[in-house]
Design a protein around this motif. Structure first.
Motif: not given
Length: 543
Positions: A83, A156-158, A148-149, A223, A160-161
């Motif tokens: 990430l 951002m959430k898991h 964690t993201t 992502r 994502q970037t």
């Protein structure tokens, strides 16, 4: 969409900020001795400091662009490296500053450490956000960052970037409202910054982007798909507005196609005499917009202005105008192309149509040193043209001596013009008065007005003589072209070589439509023989 990256390898000293409950070391004097209190206070304070130090190590190597090393400070190295590397690759920051920004807080077995990220991002400018890192003590008494993201960016959430999304850039339009297809006019946009750097893209960059200095936005992106799901930060400026030009796409295509296969630097300009609207501006090769900004000796195309000056003195087209092989001015010899002569008794009209240099050089005695400058004013030459684009608007200096005056009569010496200027000269003859050329009407604040107008009788004679250039003279390449073309050829010497090299010119207007034009072929030879066929092709392309 996302972009590639070169991550700056910048490293700075870790900045440590004191946390709550940590006491500053104090030295207390007691006689000849002293003692120092432990700066960390109790064991709890020491652990907060240790956890904060671990977070700062993580932030420092992230700031330096070392995703793998930063990830090694976390409890999930593979996910963290992926990430962090994705964010740096997508945003391509040129400067990065990441540091603890506030007091750490003990929450149970964990320590939360606030930090701030500041980046300089091409196309965005400064972009910053605040977040929090959590440190947890693992076995072996070492602290590690809980990855964690949202820790990288709280929006951002898991899965994502962060990425860059180009702000929609408005278009440059032709006269029909379609996107303008003329690269030498539109110019270029820097692919990295998204900023217009040349041509109309550069001149109207703020209008096309909506201003605010940003051409891109930071977004949260999925992502897997790369699709933007959320735009971050405040949008700078408003929506971009298109730039509307006067270019007629059919005339522009006709001009561009006429230049196909030409292996010299060349340009074609077309204008509407009734309004001055620029209908076409084509250049080969691309890059420099020589059609509007080039500075050239116009050669014999300038004889339209010289002829107007002679007509103002009372000379008539039918008057005898000898055309000898040579003309001499203070020992300087002037000659015609290929040293041609005209029969005894030839007229002013004949010498104009065949482009006789020696007649015009000898005729200088009929005029004052400022006569050409005065007459050029009626054609708008040398004024400041508010066109809506960068242009060179011509120069006709007052002659300082007889030799310069003689050379100026045939468009040499210090006389200079762009293809646009010479197209406007032809347009002025067609219309009967100067109408300043215009490319972007909405940008024009004050059009240049000619301080004087041509006498209608002079205009009528010029029209007749330019038509004779086609039907009887050097404009033979246009003789079978439809539309009743009127023209003037030009061969302009330049450089110091012997024999001199020459630019080839032809200018003119159509008798049956609202169109005037100029063709320039750099280092191209003869106006009639070399520029003429290009002009003929352009006019035939118009249909």
């Amino acid at each position: 969409m996302t972009y590639g990256v070169q991550v700056p390898q910048k490293r700075r000293a870790v900045r440590w900020r004191p946390v709550l409950g940590v006491l500053v070391a104090v030295a207390i004097l007691a006689g000849a001795g002293y003692w120092m209190h432990n700066a960390r206070g109790d064991d709890g304070d020491a652990e907060v400091a240790a956890a904060t130090e671990r977070v700062e190590e993580f932030l420092s190597v992230w700031e330096a662009g070392n995703a793998d090393e930063a990830a090694s400070h976390t409890d999930a190295p593979d996910a963290a490296e992926s990430l962090v590397d994705s964010v740096l690759t997508n945003l391509k920051p040129t400067e990065t500053d990441i540091a603890v920004d506030g007091d750490a807080e003990r929450v149970g077995e964990e320590v939360k450490v606030p930090f701030r990220v500041e980046m300089q991002i091409p196309g965005v400018g400064e972009y910053a956000w605040n977040s929090n890192a959590t440190a947890r003590k693992k076995e072996g008494e070492e602290w590690e960052v809980v990855f964690t993201t949202p820790m990288v960016h709280p929006e951002m959430k898991h899965g994502q970037t962060l990425a860059l999304q180009s702000r929609e850039r408005a278009k440059i339009l032709d006269s029909t409202g379609a996107e303008l297809q003329a690269a030498s006019l539109t110019g270029t946009v820097d692919p990295k910054s998204g900023k217009g750097v040349s041509g109309l893209q550069g001149r109207y960059d703020e209008q096309l982007t909506g201003g605010g200095g940003g051409t891109k936005s930071v977004v949260v992106a999925d992502r897997d798909s790369g699709r933007a799901v959320k735009r971050l930060g405040e949008e700078k400026g408003s929506r971009g507005e298109p730039v509307e030009t006067t270019i007629d796409p059919s005339v522009q295509v006709a001009a561009a196609e006429a230049l196909e296969g030409v292996d010299k630097n060349a340009a074609i300009v077309a204008v509407a005499p009734s309004s001055g609207r620029i209908l076409a501006a084509a250049n080969v090769p691309g890059g420099m917009n020589r059609a509007l900004t080039g500075r050239y000796a116009p050669g014999s195309t300038f004889k339209v202005v010289s002829a107007a000056a002679l007509l103002k003195t009372g000379m008539r087209p039918e008057d005898v105008a000898d055309c000898p092989e040579f003309a001499y001015v203070n020992g300087q010899r002037f000659e015609n192309q290929d040293r041609f002569t005209l029969p005894a008794g030839s007229s002013f009209k004949d010498s104009f149509a065949e482009s006789c240099n020696t007649f015009f050089v000898d005729a200088r005695d009929k005029m004052s040193n400022s006569a050409l400058w005065d007459t050029a004013q009626a054609f708008g030459i040398g004024g400041v043209w508010d066109v809506g684009a960068v242009t060179f608007d011509g120069a006709v200096p007052v002659s300082e001596n007889e030799n310069e005056k003689a050379a100026s009569m045939i468009g040499q010496a210090r006389v200079e013009a762009s293809p646009l200027v010479m197209a406007s000269v032809a347009a002025t003859v067609k219309e009967g008065e100067f109408k300043q050329p215009v490319l972007v009407p909405d940008a024009v604040r004050e059009k240049h007005e000619a301080p004087e107008a041509l006498d209608p009788a002079v205009v009528a004679d010029l029209r007749m003589m330019m038509r004779a250039t086609v039907t009887e003279g050097a404009g033979v390449e246009l003789r079978n072209v439809p539309g009743r073309p009127h023209a003037k050829t030009g061969t302009a010497e330049f450089g110091d070589e012997d024999p001199p090299r020459t630019h080839a010119w032809m200018i003119g207007f159509q008798g049956d439509r609202d169109l005037a034009w100029a063709v320039l072929l750099e280092d191209g030879g003869s106006g009639g023989a070399d520029a003429g066929p290009i002009a003929a092709k352009f006019l035939r392309n118009l249909g």
